[in-house]
Design an enzyme around this catalytic site. Structure first.
Site: not given
Ligand code: GLC
Length: 615
Positions: A258, A300
């Site tokens: 993430d 991500e």
């Molecule tokens: C990532 C997730 C998102 C979240 C962020 C903070 O971007 O996809 O939903 O708010 O991380 O953890």
């Protein structure tokens, strides 16, 4: 004594791992030895079934690039109530053709301060309402039996302010304050603020929060209750790696890293994509290759293409196995709003030029907003400028624009920058919700055609297609979050509604939206699995359609050629393209001869030519 697989793999990787670790952590040998010890312990604890899966996958390292993989992303609570409920519904997932399941964050996270589960207070405990770690293990085991792999978020950039480390830091323990970014006053935070952009300018402005109990300022890039971890401290890297391996041992196949670009901070920079991030990701890859080589890393990285691609690493030093095709996703929605495929053609052209080994995850919608990270330099040549263009896209997709059938909502509208992002389900953005409420059958069919075509586009591309749960039955927006005090400030809940089980029986009624959507998707998935032209090693190119409203994509692999045409325009077209071959419409089975096709507004066609069959 024969050497274990672990030792063999460690031997292959330790030179690089120890070098990277030593450079990042100034030759801290003790911490390095501790890392190796925890890796060895994790290997010992790894269940035999997972070790077998590791070996199988090592033998077929491209398993995740198979054209028969179809992913789905879902919230445990919305879909099944809890983990047991999801387990009871695996049959439904199988009926959707799904064999890769991304379970949205399900680890312990405080209610009302959880950012949808992205503020984890214990990485080894499941959120009690959703079940237990045993339940997660059982679900993973069941899924594996049915050939389905499981992806789980590893929210590594930050912890919840309720995490044990945060509690101890708050109570004044220096060793735990050193796991975060603590400052005695606002002097350094203010310096950071000069160069660090904001992730949630409206819902969580600023990158720091005052911590009353500690009497200090703490870095909080996302929400104030999400405390950024300091990966410059090897204790953080080691402990988080240990938690990640623990999750892999529960049966998790794919670790979604993430907020990957954010994990290294340095004053005077924008704290995004710093070189150390790549070192950290590469080290995690080496750790997995050694302990649990069947595990994939999904990064991500919601950034422009030039920032995304480096996260694949190099051929000899790979980092992530999979990355989101995020710019393509945003460019698709731009195309829906403009009926102009020039940007999408340009974007896809760039993706097609990348090495075929890169594994992209293709999607239309996910749990997050759509950020308008488009190639504005390219758009500038057509007179489209960033701020007014974003405004147009948002006006169109929120239905503010006259006659737009789309129904989205803005997200984190930053009036200073004109930088709002967008929320909504695929179906509602395509106009299905509007047509249904207006009982306009003609428009309903038209909107549904768009929804199906967009999914067909995702399935045309090489890579792993991910369906956002509910999209397979054209789930609409859920406005109930407006009445929930814990959710109303975050419009992403618009597309995080409860899965409408009551609509599933409608799949059997051929006249319903649900049925058309579901069956179309199933057919497309089956065709994709069946025809070699969808192999990830196929050549791909942009086909000239002579019409800016119509996108053309070509694929070729071992004697099979596919011409895919997508009409984003408002009127019907007749498209004839200069592509040698003798074609059959794949979905209808009708022979069409030369590559020409009548293409109603919002429709698509897959034309297949099998050169081998002809001979
Ligand atoms: C990532 C997730 C998102 C979240 C962020 C903070 O971007 O996809 O939903 O708010 O991380 O953890």
């Amino acid at each position: 004594m024969p050497r274990s697989k672990f030792d063999e793999r460690l031997k292959a990787h330790q030179q690089e791992l120890s070098q990277l670790y030593s450079e990042l952590y100034s030759g801290d040998r003790e911490s390095y030895d501790a890392l190796i010890a925890l890796m060895r312990a994790a290997y010992k604890q790894r269940p035999a079934s997972m070790k077998r899966l590791d070996e199988k996958r090592v033998g077929e390292p491209d398993w995740y690039k198979s054209q028969s993989l179809v992913g789905m992303q879902l919230y445990v609570q919305s879909f099944g109530g809890n983990l047991k409920g999801v387990r009871d519904r695996i049959d439904y997932l199988q009926s959707c053709g799904v064999n890769y399941l991304h379970l949205m964050p399900l680890l312990e996270s405080p209610e009302g301060r959880s950012d949808g589960g992205y503020a984890v207070s214990d990485f080894r405990k499941v959120q009690p309402e959703l079940g237990t770690m045993e339940d997660l293990k059982d679900l993973a085991a069941d899924c594996h039996k049915k050939g389905m792999s499981i992806c789980l978020d590893f929210v590594m950039n930050h912890t919840s302010e309720d995490h044990e480390w945060a509690r101890r830091a708050r109570a004044g323990e220096k060793a735990f304050q050193d796991r975060y970014f603590f400052y005695d006053d606002w002097e350094i935070p203010k310096e950071f603020e000069k160069t660090v952009p904001q992730v949630f300018p409206t819902t969580a402005p600023g990158n720091f929060t005052w911590c009353e109990e500690a009497g200090k300022v703490v870095m909080t890039t996302f929400y104030p209750y999400q405390w950024d971890l300091n990966y410059a401290n090897p204790a953080v890297f080691n402990a988080m790696t240990d938690d990640m391996l623990y999750l892999c041992n529960q049966g998790i196949d794919v670790i979604r890293l993430d907020a990957t670009p954010y994990i290294w901070k340095e004053q005077g920079t924008n704290c995004r994509n710093l070189p150390q991030v790549h070192t950290l990701v590469r080290m995690m890859r080496l750790v997995c290759e050694t302990v649990c080589p069947g595990t994939l890393l999904l990064g991500e990285v919601v950034m422009e293409p030039s920032k995304v691609v480096p996260y694949f690493g190099s051929v000899t030093r790979p980092e992530c196995h999979l990355l989101y095709n995020v710019t393509t996703m945003a460019s698709i929605w731009h195309t829906v709003a403009t009926r102009d495929t020039r940007l999408l053609r340009h974007q896809l052209g760039q993706v097609f030029a990348l090495p075929k080994e890169y594994g992209f995850l293709n999607y239309l919608r996910c749990h997050d907003d759509i950020g308008w990270g488009l190639d504005y330099q390219f758009l500038a040549q057509f007179g489209m400028k960033e701020v007014p263009h974003k405004k147009y896209l948002n006006d169109y997709l929120t239905g503010k624009w006259p006659d737009s059938p789309a129904r989205g909502e803005l997200y984190n509208d930053d009036p200073r920058l004109g930088d709002a992002r967008l929320c909504g389900t695929t179906a509602s953005l395509c106009g299905i919700e509007t047509a249904r409420t207006q009982q306009d059958n003609g428009r309903l069919k038209w909107a549904l055609r768009l929804d199906v075509s967009l999914h067909a586009l995702v399935l045309t591309m090489s890579g792993l297609p991910i369906i956002y749960s509910g999209d397979e039955i054209a789930q609409e927006n859920d406005y109930s979050y407006h009445d929930d005090p814990l959710k109303q400030a975050d419009s992403r809940y618009l597309h995080r509604g409860r899965f409408p089980w009551e609509n599933v029986p409608l799949i059997d009624d051929p006249d319903t939206v649900q049925s058309v959507m579901f069956r179309s998707l199933r057919q497309l998935e089956a065709l994709r699995a069946e025809h070699r032209v969808f192999n990830c090693l196929a050549d791909t190119w942009i086909v000239n359609t002579g019409d800016d409203a119509v996108l053309g994509i070509g694929r070729y692999y071992e004697g099979e050629k596919l011409i895919a045409l997508f009409n984003f325009g408002d009127s019907d077209r007749y498209i004839s393209v200069d592509e040698l071959g003798d074609y059959t419409n794949l979905t209808s089975g009708v022979y069409v001869g030369k590559s020409a096709a009548a293409l109603p507004s919002h429709d698509f066609v897959w034309l297949l030519c099998d050169f081998d069959k002809k001979n």
